[in-house]
Design an enzyme around this catalytic site. Structure first.
Site, PDB file in Angstrom:
ATOM      1  N   CYS A 127      11.395  10.452 -10.148  1.00  0.00           N
ATOM      2  CA  CYS A 127      11.889  11.812  -9.885  1.00  0.00           C
ATOM      3  C   CYS A 127      13.388  11.912  -9.636  1.00  0.00           C
ATOM      4  O   CYS A 127      13.978  12.941  -9.976  1.00  0.00           O
ATOM      5  CB  CYS A 127      11.077  12.522  -8.801  1.00  0.00           C
ATOM      6  SG  CYS A 127      11.246  11.842  -7.150  1.00  0.00           S
ATOM      7  N   ARG A 155      10.309  -2.003 -13.196  1.00  0.00           N
ATOM      8  CA  ARG A 155      10.648  -2.674 -11.940  1.00  0.00           C
ATOM      9  C   ARG A 155      10.576  -4.168 -12.152  1.00  0.00           C
ATOM     10  O   ARG A 155       9.615  -4.656 -12.751  1.00  0.00           O
ATOM     11  CB  ARG A 155       9.667  -2.287 -10.828  1.00  0.00           C
ATOM     12  CG  ARG A 155       9.752  -0.843 -10.458  1.00  0.00           C
ATOM     13  CD  ARG A 155       8.830  -0.504  -9.318  1.00  0.00           C
ATOM     14  NE  ARG A 155       8.900   0.944  -9.092  1.00  0.00           N
ATOM     15  CZ  ARG A 155       8.315   1.588  -8.099  1.00  0.00           C
ATOM     16  NH1 ARG A 155       7.619   0.917  -7.216  1.00  0.00           N
ATOM     17  NH2 ARG A 155       8.427   2.889  -7.970  1.00  0.00           N
ATOM     18  N   GLU A 214       9.386  -6.913 -10.875  1.00  0.00           N
ATOM     19  CA  GLU A 214       8.406  -7.220  -9.831  1.00  0.00           C
ATOM     20  C   GLU A 214       8.409  -8.717  -9.528  1.00  0.00           C
ATOM     21  O   GLU A 214       8.962  -9.512 -10.274  1.00  0.00           O
ATOM     22  CB  GLU A 214       7.003  -6.793 -10.301  1.00  0.00           C
ATOM     23  CG  GLU A 214       6.816  -5.281 -10.330  1.00  0.00           C
ATOM     24  CD  GLU A 214       6.613  -4.687  -8.928  1.00  0.00           C
ATOM     25  OE1 GLU A 214       6.649  -5.430  -7.946  1.00  0.00           O
ATOM     26  OE2 GLU A 214       6.439  -3.448  -8.844  1.00  0.00           O
ATOM     27  N   ARG A 254       0.035  -5.120 -11.740  1.00  0.00           N
ATOM     28  CA  ARG A 254       1.431  -5.174 -11.289  1.00  0.00           C
ATOM     29  C   ARG A 254       2.271  -5.480 -12.501  1.00  0.00           C
ATOM     30  O   ARG A 254       2.330  -6.612 -12.951  1.00  0.00           O
ATOM     31  CB  ARG A 254       1.623  -6.219 -10.192  1.00  0.00           C
ATOM     32  CG  ARG A 254       3.028  -6.234  -9.609  1.00  0.00           C
ATOM     33  CD  ARG A 254       3.142  -7.194  -8.434  1.00  0.00           C
ATOM     34  NE  ARG A 254       2.433  -6.692  -7.266  1.00  0.00           N
ATOM     35  CZ  ARG A 254       2.926  -5.809  -6.400  1.00  0.00           C
ATOM     36  NH1 ARG A 254       4.150  -5.366  -6.560  1.00  0.00           N
ATOM     37  NH2 ARG A 254       2.221  -5.391  -5.386  1.00  0.00           N
ATOM     38  N   GLU A 301       4.759  12.014 -13.314  1.00  0.00           N
ATOM     39  CA  GLU A 301       5.502  12.274 -12.077  1.00  0.00           C
ATOM     40  C   GLU A 301       5.474  13.774 -11.818  1.00  0.00           C
ATOM     41  O   GLU A 301       5.833  14.564 -12.691  1.00  0.00           O
ATOM     42  CB  GLU A 301       6.940  11.788 -12.222  1.00  0.00           C
ATOM     43  CG  GLU A 301       7.801  12.008 -10.993  1.00  0.00           C
ATOM     44  CD  GLU A 301       7.597  10.965  -9.902  1.00  0.00           C
ATOM     45  OE1 GLU A 301       6.755  10.061 -10.090  1.00  0.00           O
ATOM     46  OE2 GLU A 301       8.267  11.060  -8.867  1.00  0.00           O
ATOM     47  N   ASP A 336      -0.628   7.104   0.461  1.00  0.00           N
ATOM     48  CA  ASP A 336      -0.982   6.204  -0.640  1.00  0.00           C
ATOM     49  C   ASP A 336      -2.462   6.380  -0.955  1.00  0.00           C
ATOM     50  O   ASP A 336      -3.287   6.500  -0.041  1.00  0.00           O
ATOM     51  CB  ASP A 336      -0.747   4.744  -0.244  1.00  0.00           C
ATOM     52  CG  ASP A 336       0.680   4.299  -0.540  1.00  0.00           C
ATOM     53  OD1 ASP A 336       1.452   5.106  -1.100  1.00  0.00           O
ATOM     54  OD2 ASP A 336       1.016   3.153  -0.200  1.00  0.00           O
ATOM     55  N   GLU A 389      -3.033   0.030  -4.314  1.00  0.00           N
ATOM     56  CA  GLU A 389      -2.383   1.349  -4.305  1.00  0.00           C
ATOM     57  C   GLU A 389      -2.275   1.807  -5.749  1.00  0.00           C
ATOM     58  O   GLU A 389      -1.624   1.152  -6.557  1.00  0.00           O
ATOM     59  CB  GLU A 389      -0.986   1.247  -3.680  1.00  0.00           C
ATOM     60  CG  GLU A 389      -0.340   2.612  -3.529  1.00  0.00           C
ATOM     61  CD  GLU A 389       1.164   2.597  -3.758  1.00  0.00           C
ATOM     62  OE1 GLU A 389       1.834   1.624  -3.407  1.00  0.00           O
ATOM     63  OE2 GLU A 389       1.656   3.599  -4.330  1.00  0.00           O
ATOM     64  N   ASN A 422       0.388   7.886  -5.304  1.00  0.00           N
ATOM     65  CA  ASN A 422       0.768   8.396  -3.988  1.00  0.00           C
ATOM     66  C   ASN A 422       1.136   9.870  -4.096  1.00  0.00           C
ATOM     67  O   ASN A 422       1.254  10.423  -5.186  1.00  0.00           O
ATOM     68  CB  ASN A 422       1.928   7.579  -3.398  1.00  0.00           C
ATOM     69  CG  ASN A 422       3.148   7.630  -4.299  1.00  0.00           C
ATOM     70  OD1 ASN A 422       3.429   8.638  -4.942  1.00  0.00           O
ATOM     71  ND2 ASN A 422       3.872   6.537  -4.376  1.00  0.00           N
ATOM     72  N   CYS A 449       6.691  14.989  -4.112  1.00  0.00           N
ATOM     73  CA  CYS A 449       6.445  14.380  -5.417  1.00  0.00           C
ATOM     74  C   CYS A 449       5.174  13.538  -5.343  1.00  0.00           C
ATOM     75  O   CYS A 449       4.722  13.154  -4.265  1.00  0.00           O
ATOM     76  CB  CYS A 449       7.626  13.544  -5.891  1.00  0.00           C
ATOM     77  SG  CYS A 449       7.852  12.028  -4.989  1.00  0.00           S
ATOM     78  N   ARG A 474      -2.488   1.625 -13.217  1.00  0.00           N
ATOM     79  CA  ARG A 474      -3.282   1.373 -12.007  1.00  0.00           C
ATOM     80  C   ARG A 474      -4.622   2.120 -12.057  1.00  0.00           C
ATOM     81  O   ARG A 474      -5.635   1.622 -11.580  1.00  0.00           O
ATOM     82  CB  ARG A 474      -2.491   1.794 -10.762  1.00  0.00           C
ATOM     83  CG  ARG A 474      -1.186   1.026 -10.603  1.00  0.00           C
ATOM     84  CD  ARG A 474      -1.323  -0.116  -9.631  1.00  0.00           C
ATOM     85  NE  ARG A 474      -0.158  -0.967  -9.625  1.00  0.00           N
ATOM     86  CZ  ARG A 474       0.667  -1.125  -8.576  1.00  0.00           C
ATOM     87  NH1 ARG A 474       0.443  -0.475  -7.461  1.00  0.00           N
ATOM     88  NH2 ARG A 474       1.689  -1.959  -8.648  1.00  0.00           N
TER      89      ARG A 474
END
Lengths: 499, 499
Positions: A302, A332, A334, A343, A351, A416, A429, A432, A458, A465
């Site tokens: 965002c 990311r 990770e 992951r 979003e 979460d 998770e 969120n 947001c 996931r």
């Protein structure tokens, strides 16, 4: 707090014959401006050498010596310019000493850029800085250095502490139809294909499942709640991350984006020739030929929307703003190791962002939660739970704790959504939802028509996931899938067969 | 062509007492293997110094001297190992000279990595290389150096020549409802918001138009022709670009992706502290702390799909493969200047890919063209044309011309779709469709069940370009939009009002 600055001011001419002492005495008032009487910055010594004024300034809580120095510079410019035709040139500091009392006693050494020496004695701390140019003094680095010392000592007490996590709601247990690792099993059947670090290709079947999730979110949440689609950039430039706060912390997890130094092909000829001869890409030579990073790949999704609203006043009739984006990947860096698609370094999210006054943002957050509940309970029939956690906008800045002291309030902060993975008997998770308070409107200078503070919220729907969650609980055989989901997904594409 | 190599071979022991001359004479046959009698590599001199054999090898068209050297090395190892207990250690070249006749006389100097000197005399060219290690000789850099010289001289003749372009079909003229620059006008009304270099945020209205285009492509082309959605990665690693050919040419236009050197936060502490004190992101220090690029952002979109099929044999029952992707952004470091959304650095495409035998790929290409015709003529009512151009898979490798000598064949190659922009009275390429021939199946080792060569095709639908085209011709007032488009888009979102 005690401040001491030894500085010089350069002039365009020799100061001989000018009564500097008198002028400095007259400056007393301006050095005290804004402070209680007698508590401002004080000149404790001065000396003239040709066209240079050497000066020592002290202060306590009010008026930093470098602020005093600039006030003095202006004052001298005024007094000497017209009457003596002497101009003030530059100024610089040869020594800056700061003594302060920390809230806590440091447990170990602290180092700070620009600071030559830091001495601790109990809670007492002395900072010594040398050879400071005018820019350094003017930009008020000093106060941020003090904050950083306090932050670092404070972190010595909190390091290693877990992020906040409190389960606030849990679904009923569900029958699980699968006990294997979804990533491994899907890869065996070419539903997905592992690529580089945390990167996957999703074949037709896996993609159809993910796109069906997307359409469920659209039909059950975005459309009924009146969210409009927007396209948010996925390359995030530094200006965004300085305003969002990410520039304070996120460096170890960013995939950086660097443009070429030039589009001139001749300056790439050596690299091209080298490749054509060796069939090897000379990555180190390429690094020499690219610019420093302009930013990185979308991390939290965002923040790069906010320049759309930056420094604008939103008309009340346009509130609440309700938008969503599903236009590309986030990345990311990770932690290493194999995690399958739970992951990943490159991932896909819907979003959802909303802007309104405080109550409106909380209300929309609650409506969204209700929609998710319906989706997870009635359509996907998942075993899942909600937890009240350290808000993402704090943890991504390297902060712990909660946005509000009253953790039971559950107003500004992050929920979460966690799903149970039968194969690993752990909770994941998978998305969120947050009330982000005034952070973004303040950071990007977004104002309301009434002048009342705007808030924003947001929610990030992690499609990889969701896929892991769904397959981990329901398995790969459509006959075991919930009937409402089966209705929506319709016929699956045929598996691509390799011999 | 004439080749001369002066090299040494090292042995584990002194060669004293061994009749090397005899053994070298016996090697004649292996140095000629694969060449017509008397035409292979030849030893023209040799000398032993302690445990070193100095040797000069010559050859013409057949058997390169460095190949001869390695044959000799094996031969000596065989002959000396058992009988004399002498092992062959390494080999290296002190001088390599190549004389060749170029197809064309060079117009100017040429430089090549690894080559000390290049001499030209008419079409005659002599290359001199010195101090070459064993790896250099073994990896056959020599032949690729020769190809590169020929390519560079050839390019001296073609430089500046236009890419091929021939209009093959043109729509009827249309009434235009707008004569302004769409990007500027849309920005005035907050439909879009310009960000950094070639980057835009698309607000709710612009996004709804683009998503409607997407749904038209889905309903009128992808669904009826049976294409399945997949998710292709958007970070492209070097292994993909070496196989797709992009690594030969594309460096000046890539946005490079660099991961951090480490996720260890302590090694980022200086950068984080510097930022917290100065509020400036130290981009040069960051560049020191990131790895060399692992690749770049998606450029041509379909190459990173191919690892899904890499080194696989596709079952006939799965052919034709028909897939598409709309999962994220592509990026190109475009030439500077302001181009609005018609030339952007970050953009969104639907990428359509199909794999089949030769006839199938051409047939699907033609079906796709028919669908596009229907969309542009009947739904969007555009003024547009199709051109037969240099194939994208050639031009992105730095090649000009056409894939086939017979330009009227229009089989393997690229069709550009171009729209008329009334405001600039120019034509804009807004999408393309290609039969890519055997390039990708060959590059990624994808085989068919029958052993017959597979072909592939692709088509990139540029959503920003469609938007520019549509607004440029039809304007921003829905009342002027074609009725079939209006039916599909339905009600527009309200404009967001800023005060």
């Amino acid at each position: 707090m005690k401040f001491y600055l030894k500085a010089i001011i350069n002039f365009s001419k020799d100061l001989e014959g000018i009564d500097i002492g008198k002028i400095l005495k007259d400056s007393k008032e301006i050095l005290e401006k804004g402070a209680p009487k007698g508590k401002g910055a004080k000149i404790i010594s001065w000396k003239v050498e040709n066209n240079i004024l050497l000066i020592e300034i002290e202060s306590s809580k009010w008026v930093r010596p470098h602020d005093g120095l600039f006030r003095l510079k202006n004052f001298l410019s005024d007094k000497l310019g017209k009457k003596y035709k002497v101009g003030v040139r530059g100024t610089s500091g040869s020594l800056y000493m700061i003594t302060l009392t920390l809230p806590k006693e440091p447990k170990e050494e602290v180092t700070i850029p620009f600071v030559r020496e830091i001495k601790f004695k109990g809670k007492k701390c002395t900072l010594i800085l040398e050879n400071l140019d005018e820019e350094f003094l003017r930009k008020n680095y000093i106060d941020r250095i003090i904050s950083l010392v306090e932050e670092k000592v404070n972190n010595q007490y909190y390091r290693g502490k877990e992020e906040f996590h409190e389960v606030m709601w849990q679904s009923k247990p569900r029958k699980h139809f699968f006990d294997k690792d979804p990533s491994q099993e899907m890869e065996k059947r070419n539903w997905v294909k592992h690529r580089g670090r945390g990167q996957w290709i999703f074949g037709p079947i896996a993609t159809k499942i993910m796109k069906t999730f997307e359409s469920i979110v659209y039909d059950e949440l975005l459309k009924p709640l009146g969210f409009q689609e927007v396209i948010i950039p996925k390359a995030v430039t530094w200006d965004v991350w300085t305003k969002s706060g990410h520039a304070k912390n996120l460096y170890p997890e960013i995939y950086y984006i660097c443009p070429p130094k030039t589009r001139n092909k001749e300056e790439w000829e050596n690299i091209i020739d080298f490749y054509k001869i060796t069939n090897e890409v000379p990555i180190d030579a390429i690094k020499e030929n690219i610019k420093s990073p302009i930013g990185g790949m979308s991390y939290a999704q965002c923040p790069p929307l906010w320049p759309y609203f930056q420094n604008k006043v939103i008309a009340d009739e346009s509130l609440p703003i309700k938008v969503f984006d599903r236009s590309g990947t986030s990345m990311r860096y990770e932690s290493g190791g194999i995690h399958g698609i739970e992951r990943v370094d490159e991932f896909h999210r819907i979003e959802i962002v909303w802007i309104d006054y405080h109550e409106g943002v909380t209300k929309i957050r609650d409506e969204i939660v209700e929609c998710y509940k319906k989706i997870f309970n009635d359509i996907l029939e998942l075993e899942w739970r909600m937890s009240w956690v350290t808000p993402w906008f704090m943890s991504q800045e390297g902060l712990t704790g909660l946005a509000e002291k009253d953790k039971n309030k559950r107003d500004v902060g992050t929920i979460d959504f966690e799903s149970f993975l039968p194969y690993s008997k752990s909770w994941l998770e998978f998305q969120n939802v947050s009330n982000n308070g005034d952070k973004y409107p303040k950071g990007f200078g977004v104002k309301s028509q009434t002048g009342k503070q705007l808030y924003s919220g947001c929610s990030g729907v992690g499609l990889e996931r969701w896929l892991v969650t769904f397959i981990a609980q329901k398995g790969m055989e459509p006959k075991n899938w919930p009937s409402k989901f089966k209705e929506r997904i319709g016929e699956l594409p045929k598996e691509i067969k390799f011999l």
